[in-house]
Design a protein around this motif. Sequence first.
Motif, short mmCIF file in Angstrom:
data_model
loop_
_atom_site.label_atom_id
_atom_site.label_comp_id
_atom_site.label_asym_id
_atom_site.label_seq_id
_atom_site.Cartn_x
_atom_site.Cartn_y
_atom_site.Cartn_z
N GLY A 35 74.82 34.97 14.54
CA GLY A 35 73.78 35.96 14.79
C GLY A 35 72.50 35.63 14.05
N ALA A 36 71.52 36.52 14.18
CA ALA A 36 70.20 36.30 13.58
C ALA A 36 70.21 36.51 12.07
CB ALA A 36 69.17 37.22 14.23
N SER A 37 71.23 37.17 11.56
CA SER A 37 71.31 37.42 10.11
C SER A 37 72.72 37.13 9.64
CB SER A 37 70.92 38.87 9.80
OG SER A 37 70.89 39.08 8.39
N GLU A 38 73.05 35.86 9.65
CA GLU A 38 74.39 35.41 9.25
C GLU A 38 74.29 34.51 8.02
OE1 GLU A 38 77.54 35.72 10.61
OE2 GLU A 38 77.32 36.15 12.75
N HIS A 39 75.39 34.43 7.31
CA HIS A 39 75.52 33.48 6.20
C HIS A 39 76.79 32.69 6.48
CE1 HIS A 39 76.09 32.79 1.55
NE2 HIS A 39 75.80 31.68 2.22
N PHE A 40 76.65 31.53 7.09
CA PHE A 40 77.82 30.77 7.50
C PHE A 40 77.87 29.43 6.78
CE2 PHE A 40 74.49 29.76 10.52
CZ PHE A 40 74.57 28.39 10.69
N VAL A 41 79.05 28.84 6.75
CA VAL A 41 79.23 27.56 6.08
C VAL A 41 79.85 26.56 7.05
CG1 VAL A 41 81.47 28.27 5.12
CG2 VAL A 41 80.24 26.35 4.09
N SER A 135 58.50 34.91 7.14
CA SER A 135 58.79 36.00 8.07
C SER A 135 57.53 36.73 8.55
CB SER A 135 59.74 37.00 7.42
OG SER A 135 59.16 37.55 6.24
N GLU A 136 56.34 36.18 8.23
CA GLU A 136 55.11 36.81 8.69
C GLU A 136 55.08 36.85 10.22
OE1 GLU A 136 51.98 34.57 6.92
OE2 GLU A 136 52.17 35.51 4.94
N ASN A 137 54.37 37.85 10.74
CA ASN A 137 54.26 38.05 12.19
C ASN A 137 55.63 38.30 12.83
OD1 ASN A 137 51.44 37.51 12.07
ND2 ASN A 137 51.89 35.31 12.04
N ASN A 138 56.53 38.91 12.02
CA ASN A 138 57.86 39.30 12.50
C ASN A 138 58.69 38.11 12.99
OD1 ASN A 138 57.53 42.10 12.06
ND2 ASN A 138 56.29 42.23 13.93
N ARG A 139 58.44 36.96 12.39
CA ARG A 139 59.25 35.80 12.78
C ARG A 139 60.63 35.90 12.16
NH1 ARG A 139 55.04 30.94 11.62
NH2 ARG A 139 55.39 31.78 9.53
N VAL A 141 63.91 34.07 10.55
CA VAL A 141 63.94 32.95 9.60
C VAL A 141 65.31 32.30 9.62
CG1 VAL A 141 63.67 32.24 7.19
CG2 VAL A 141 62.25 34.09 8.13
N ARG A 142 65.28 30.98 9.71
CA ARG A 142 66.51 30.18 9.60
C ARG A 142 66.40 29.30 8.36
NH1 ARG A 142 68.60 28.18 15.52
NH2 ARG A 142 68.20 30.13 16.66
N ILE A 143 67.49 29.26 7.58
CA ILE A 143 67.50 28.46 6.34
C ILE A 143 68.70 27.53 6.36
CG2 ILE A 143 67.53 28.50 3.82
CD1 ILE A 143 66.56 31.40 3.95
N GLN A 171 70.12 38.80 1.17
CA GLN A 171 70.19 39.10 2.60
C GLN A 171 70.23 40.61 2.87
OE1 GLN A 171 73.52 37.17 4.69
NE2 GLN A 171 71.99 36.09 5.92
N LYS A 172 70.51 41.39 1.83
CA LYS A 172 70.50 42.85 2.00
C LYS A 172 69.08 43.40 2.13
CE LYS A 172 74.78 43.47 -0.66
NZ LYS A 172 75.37 44.01 -1.92
N THR A 173 68.09 42.66 1.63
CA THR A 173 66.70 43.12 1.68
C THR A 173 65.81 42.24 2.55
OG1 THR A 173 66.25 41.88 -0.37
CG2 THR A 173 66.83 44.22 -0.59
N HIS A 174 66.32 41.07 2.94
CA HIS A 174 65.56 40.16 3.79
C HIS A 174 66.47 39.66 4.92
CE1 HIS A 174 63.43 40.08 -0.05
NE2 HIS A 174 62.35 39.67 0.61
N SER A 175 65.90 39.61 6.12
CA SER A 175 66.69 39.16 7.27
C SER A 175 66.49 37.67 7.47
CB SER A 175 66.26 39.92 8.53
OG SER A 175 66.98 39.46 9.65
N PHE A 176 67.59 36.94 7.43
CA PHE A 176 67.54 35.49 7.69
C PHE A 176 68.94 35.00 8.01
CE2 PHE A 176 67.97 36.14 3.10
CZ PHE A 176 69.06 35.35 2.78
N SER A 177 69.00 33.87 8.68
CA SER A 177 70.27 33.21 8.97
C SER A 177 70.38 32.00 8.06
CB SER A 177 70.32 32.78 10.44
OG SER A 177 71.56 32.17 10.73
N LEU A 178 71.46 31.95 7.27
CA LEU A 178 71.61 30.89 6.27
C LEU A 178 72.76 29.96 6.65
CD1 LEU A 178 70.98 29.59 3.54
CD2 LEU A 178 72.44 31.32 2.46
#
Length: 331
Positions: A35-41, A135-139, A141-143, A171-178
Amino acid sequence: MIVDEYQHRNISQFAVIEDNIEPALAPRTDWTEMGASEHFVQFYDTDTFLVDAVGAFVSSGLRAGDAAIVVATQAHREAIEERLRAAGLDVAAAIAGGQYLSLDAAEALLGFMVDNELEPGRFLEIFEPILARASENNRRVRIFGEMVALLALDGNFSATVRLEEIWNELQKTHSFSLFCAYAMDQFDGQAHAELLVNVCAEHSRVIPAESYTALPSQDERLRAILTLQQKASWLEEEIAGRKRVEERLRVALEAERAARQETEAALRLRDEFLSIAAHELRTPLTVLLGHTQLVERKLRRGGDLQPEQLLRGMQSVSSQADKITRLLAQL
C-alpha cells in the motif's frame, strides 16, 4: 445421475475453495502488492535482484508523481540510478525538482549514532525535514533504506531493531512507504536467528528472497516450503546435538580441571611433608655423626674411652636411631 451431479457440484465447490486459499497457502509477493503507507522488508540473495527491485519501486513512484528517497550504499545508489536512466527517467530533473533524493547510508548513520547508540532525536532532526520537503504538493513518498542493514552487518543488532521501531513511530505522523532490505547471507548462523525474528516483527509485510518468489507455481512454492521445513528441522536437531556434545565436553573439562587441582594439591602436600621430614631427619643424623666422629678421634689418638662416657654415647646413638626409625615409619 444424481450421484454424478452431487459429485460434480462438490468437486466444483472444492475447486473454488482451493482457488480462494491458494494465495494464503503459498503466497508469492513483491513490493507491487504494498500500500501507500507500508513498512515492508525484502530479503535478497544477489545485489542484482535488489537493484532491479528498488529500481522498479522508485521508477514506478516517480512516473506516478511520487517523491522517492534512497538511503543506500554508494554502490547501490549508483546502480539504482543507472536502472532509472535505463528506464527512460531524467534523474537530474527529478533531483532538481525535489522529487528524487539520494543519500549515503553510512554518512546518514553518522548523523544520529553516538558511541554505537541510536539517538532518536537526532534521527528525527535529519529525516522529518526531508519528509516534509518530499511530501510537498501532497506528493506520496517512497523510501528505500539500507541503514538498518549496515547496522546489522556491523553486529549492532539492538540499534538495527531500534531504527526499525523509530521508522514505525515516524510513520504514525508522516505518510510514506518504506522499503527495507537485508541480504540473506547476513543471517547465516544461530546467533542471527533472534535478529531475523525481531526484524520481521517490525514490518507490516515480509518478502522472501528471490529463490522463493521466483518460483512460478503454487506447487513449487509449497515444495520449497516443505524443503525449508525439513532443513529447519534438521538444523534444530543438529544444534541440539552440538549443545549436548558441548555440555558433555564442559563436564569432562570440569572433571579434568578438578582432578588436576587435586593432584597439584597432593604434590604441594608431599613437598611440604618432605621438607619437614628432611629437617627432622637432619637433627638426629647430626647427633649420630657427632658422636661417631668423637669416638673415632679418640680412638685414633690412642685415648681411652671411659665406660660411662661410651655408654652415654651409645645411648644417644640408640635414641637418635629410634627417632629416625619413627620418622621413616611415617613416610
